[in-house]
Design a protein around this motif. Sequence first.
Motif, PDB file in Angstrom:
ATOM      1  N   GLY A  49       0.791  -1.217   0.000  1.00  0.00           N
ATOM      2  CA  GLY A  49       0.000   0.000   0.000  1.00  0.00           C
ATOM      3  C   GLY A  49       0.824   1.268   0.000  1.00  0.00           C
ATOM      4  O   GLY A  49       0.413   2.304  -0.546  1.00  0.00           O
ATOM      5  N   ASN A  50       2.019   1.224   0.599  1.00  0.00           N
ATOM      6  CA  ASN A  50       2.886   2.402   0.691  1.00  0.00           C
ATOM      7  C   ASN A  50       3.820   2.540  -0.499  1.00  0.00           C
ATOM      8  O   ASN A  50       4.295   3.642  -0.791  1.00  0.00           O
ATOM      9  N   PHE A  51       4.094   1.427  -1.160  1.00  0.00           N
ATOM     10  CA  PHE A  51       5.073   1.369  -2.248  1.00  0.00           C
ATOM     11  C   PHE A  51       4.831   2.438  -3.320  1.00  0.00           C
ATOM     12  O   PHE A  51       5.754   3.192  -3.678  1.00  0.00           O
ATOM     13  N   SER A 258      -1.431   7.733  18.024  1.00  0.00           N
ATOM     14  CA  SER A 258      -2.585   7.213  18.755  1.00  0.00           C
ATOM     15  C   SER A 258      -3.424   6.357  17.804  1.00  0.00           C
ATOM     16  O   SER A 258      -3.233   6.389  16.583  1.00  0.00           O
ATOM     17  N   ARG A 259      -4.313   5.555  18.359  1.00  0.00           N
ATOM     18  CA  ARG A 259      -5.200   4.700  17.559  1.00  0.00           C
ATOM     19  C   ARG A 259      -4.396   3.854  16.570  1.00  0.00           C
ATOM     20  O   ARG A 259      -4.729   3.752  15.395  1.00  0.00           O
ATOM     21  N   CYS A 260      -3.323   3.247  17.062  1.00  0.00           N
ATOM     22  CA  CYS A 260      -2.411   2.531  16.174  1.00  0.00           C
ATOM     23  C   CYS A 260      -1.679   1.445  16.944  1.00  0.00           C
ATOM     24  O   CYS A 260      -1.239   1.659  18.071  1.00  0.00           O
ATOM     25  N   GLY A 261      -1.538   0.272  16.299  1.00  0.00           N
ATOM     26  CA  GLY A 261      -0.788  -0.825  16.871  1.00  0.00           C
ATOM     27  C   GLY A 261       0.593  -0.943  16.243  1.00  0.00           C
ATOM     28  O   GLY A 261       1.290   0.054  16.041  1.00  0.00           O
ATOM     29  N   HIS A 262       0.966  -2.183  15.885  1.00  0.00           N
ATOM     30  CA  HIS A 262       2.322  -2.467  15.399  1.00  0.00           C
ATOM     31  C   HIS A 262       2.494  -2.127  13.927  1.00  0.00           C
ATOM     32  O   HIS A 262       3.617  -2.011  13.456  1.00  0.00           O
ATOM     33  N   TRP A 263       1.392  -2.000  13.190  1.00  0.00           N
ATOM     34  CA  TRP A 263       1.457  -1.769  11.742  1.00  0.00           C
ATOM     35  C   TRP A 263       1.101  -0.329  11.402  1.00  0.00           C
ATOM     36  O   TRP A 263       0.073  -0.037  10.788  1.00  0.00           O
ATOM     37  N   ALA A 264       1.964   0.590  11.776  1.00  0.00           N
ATOM     38  CA  ALA A 264       1.691   2.006  11.513  1.00  0.00           C
ATOM     39  C   ALA A 264       1.513   2.280  10.029  1.00  0.00           C
ATOM     40  O   ALA A 264       0.713   3.144   9.633  1.00  0.00           O
ATOM     41  N   GLN A 265       2.234   1.552   9.179  1.00  0.00           N
ATOM     42  CA  GLN A 265       2.172   1.800   7.743  1.00  0.00           C
ATOM     43  C   GLN A 265       0.815   1.433   7.158  1.00  0.00           C
ATOM     44  O   GLN A 265       0.475   1.870   6.048  1.00  0.00           O
ATOM     45  N   ILE A 266       0.025   0.642   7.878  1.00  0.00           N
ATOM     46  CA  ILE A 266      -1.312   0.255   7.429  1.00  0.00           C
ATOM     47  C   ILE A 266      -2.380   1.074   8.155  1.00  0.00           C
ATOM     48  O   ILE A 266      -3.261   1.659   7.536  1.00  0.00           O
ATOM     49  N   GLU A 267      -2.279   1.130   9.485  1.00  0.00           N
ATOM     50  CA  GLU A 267      -3.327   1.782  10.271  1.00  0.00           C
ATOM     51  C   GLU A 267      -3.333   3.301  10.132  1.00  0.00           C
ATOM     52  O   GLU A 267      -4.386   3.932  10.148  1.00  0.00           O
ATOM     53  N   ARG A 268      -2.153   3.883  10.040  1.00  0.00           N
ATOM     54  CA  ARG A 268      -2.056   5.341   9.889  1.00  0.00           C
ATOM     55  C   ARG A 268      -1.332   5.656   8.585  1.00  0.00           C
ATOM     56  O   ARG A 268      -0.403   6.445   8.552  1.00  0.00           O
ATOM     57  N   LYS A 269      -1.783   4.992   7.531  1.00  0.00           N
ATOM     58  CA  LYS A 269      -1.089   4.971   6.248  1.00  0.00           C
ATOM     59  C   LYS A 269      -0.700   6.365   5.756  1.00  0.00           C
ATOM     60  O   LYS A 269       0.479   6.668   5.530  1.00  0.00           O
ATOM     61  N   ALA A 270      -1.675   7.235   5.548  1.00  0.00           N
ATOM     62  CA  ALA A 270      -1.387   8.548   4.976  1.00  0.00           C
ATOM     63  C   ALA A 270      -0.499   9.370   5.900  1.00  0.00           C
ATOM     64  O   ALA A 270       0.433  10.056   5.443  1.00  0.00           O
ATOM     65  N   ASP A 271      -0.761   9.311   7.203  1.00  0.00           N
ATOM     66  CA  ASP A 271       0.056  10.059   8.159  1.00  0.00           C
ATOM     67  C   ASP A 271       1.481   9.523   8.185  1.00  0.00           C
ATOM     68  O   ASP A 271       2.450  10.294   8.256  1.00  0.00           O
ATOM     69  N   PHE A 272       1.622   8.196   8.155  1.00  0.00           N
ATOM     70  CA  PHE A 272       2.945   7.589   8.155  1.00  0.00           C
ATOM     71  C   PHE A 272       3.723   7.984   6.904  1.00  0.00           C
ATOM     72  O   PHE A 272       4.915   8.326   6.972  1.00  0.00           O
ATOM     73  N   GLU A 273       3.070   7.965   5.758  1.00  0.00           N
ATOM     74  CA  GLU A 273       3.745   8.317   4.506  1.00  0.00           C
ATOM     75  C   GLU A 273       4.179   9.778   4.499  1.00  0.00           C
ATOM     76  O   GLU A 273       5.312  10.106   4.109  1.00  0.00           O
ATOM     77  N   LEU A 275       4.763  11.716   7.109  1.00  0.00           N
ATOM     78  CA  LEU A 275       5.809  11.877   8.106  1.00  0.00           C
ATOM     79  C   LEU A 275       7.156  11.383   7.568  1.00  0.00           C
ATOM     80  O   LEU A 275       8.191  12.038   7.723  1.00  0.00           O
ATOM     81  N   THR A 276       7.132  10.226   6.912  1.00  0.00           N
ATOM     82  CA  THR A 276       8.365   9.630   6.396  1.00  0.00           C
ATOM     83  C   THR A 276       8.965  10.466   5.273  1.00  0.00           C
ATOM     84  O   THR A 276      10.173  10.721   5.243  1.00  0.00           O
ATOM     85  N   VAL A 277       8.129  10.872   4.317  1.00  0.00           N
ATOM     86  CA  VAL A 277       8.629  11.676   3.194  1.00  0.00           C
ATOM     87  C   VAL A 277       9.221  12.996   3.709  1.00  0.00           C
ATOM     88  O   VAL A 277      10.299  13.411   3.269  1.00  0.00           O
ATOM     89  N   GLU A 278       8.538  13.638   4.648  1.00  0.00           N
ATOM     90  CA  GLU A 278       9.045  14.898   5.188  1.00  0.00           C
ATOM     91  C   GLU A 278      10.374  14.690   5.894  1.00  0.00           C
ATOM     92  O   GLU A 278      11.312  15.486   5.742  1.00  0.00           O
ATOM     93  N   PHE A 279      10.499  13.621   6.666  1.00  0.00           N
ATOM     94  CA  PHE A 279      11.736  13.362   7.406  1.00  0.00           C
ATOM     95  C   PHE A 279      12.885  13.064   6.448  1.00  0.00           C
ATOM     96  O   PHE A 279      14.013  13.581   6.630  1.00  0.00           O
ATOM     97  N   LEU A 280      12.657  12.261   5.436  1.00  0.00           N
ATOM     98  CA  LEU A 280      13.731  11.869   4.519  1.00  0.00           C
ATOM     99  C   LEU A 280      14.124  13.009   3.571  1.00  0.00           C
ATOM    100  O   LEU A 280      15.266  13.054   3.089  1.00  0.00           O
ATOM    101  N   ASN A 281      13.209  13.924   3.322  1.00  0.00           N
ATOM    102  CA  ASN A 281      13.480  15.010   2.370  1.00  0.00           C
ATOM    103  C   ASN A 281      13.938  16.309   3.004  1.00  0.00           C
ATOM    104  O   ASN A 281      14.277  17.259   2.282  1.00  0.00           O
ATOM    105  N   ARG A 282      13.933  16.404   4.293  1.00  0.00           N
ATOM    106  CA  ARG A 282      14.229  17.699   4.907  1.00  0.00           C
ATOM    107  C   ARG A 282      15.703  18.060   4.784  1.00  0.00           C
ATOM    108  O   ARG A 282      16.565  17.232   4.580  1.00  0.00           O
TER     109      ARG A 282
END
Length: 282
Positions: A49-51, A258-273, A275-282
């Motif tokens: 889903g994140n790919f 919050s409202r998230c277990g071990h699979w952040a990339q699935i449960e908080r998909k858009a937020d995780f993506e 957050l990750t893009v911003e961190f890697l691109n800053r």
Amino acid sequence: MTATLDFDATSRTMGGEYELHYHEAGSGPVLLMLHGSGPGVSGWSNFAGNFPVFAEHFRTIVLDMPGFGRSPAREWNDVYPRVAADAIRYFLDELGIDSVDIVGNSMGGNVGTEFALAHPERVRRMVLMGPGGLAVNSFAPPVSEGSRRLFEFLANPTREGMVAWVDTMVGNPAVVTDELIDQRLANALAPGAIANTFKIFQTFSDPRFADRPQLWARAAQVQQETLLVWGRDDRMLPYEGSLFPFRQMPNAELHVFSRCGHWAQIERKADFERLTVEFLNR
């Protein structure tokens, strides 16, 4: 709208010292995505889903680590994360890639950190989601609910057992579909898959491989800028365990969903993506 990416169209294989299967798409800086462990897991099952989202920003590689997905098992002559980290070394050498950013989920976070310690010049930044090996939990039982359900499934691999284990991976059960359960179960029941999973986990307690401190005891040596990502409702690696690596790793930041277990990339998909893009691109 982000386009979908096809499994077969992005599928690649590599032979030689390590036989490895992976998916690749996109262009730009290289992002290597490392999946977790557990029955039926693969790079695709963790990150399909994140790919497509990450492939819009990076040359994105989703690897099946040795013994998972379509990368075959081998004789485990060291603790698993060090074997897999060496496989990454070979993999990048064969592709002519000097350095990468790493996204690692659970066991993938363990492996990515081992690679960063062994080859610090080849890792720029890391995003580690509930990374195994780094968490130190002083507030919960030594064997988490997720670990207990995992080994219950491996000892008695039924659909009910798979449902019970997957339930511990998420904070919101609504994200778990019958299709996800059926796919994980089919992969887990493939010939030799469960026996190989046992062998991988056994390397962690094999006295032959206890020649260096555990990963958490080396956390302070990790110099890369690292974003630690945890779900507040993680029942596999409870989020309180995140405080130790956050305190020890000199260039770490911590984000807890919050409202998230071990699979952040699935449960908080858009937020995780995001957050990750911003961190890697800053």
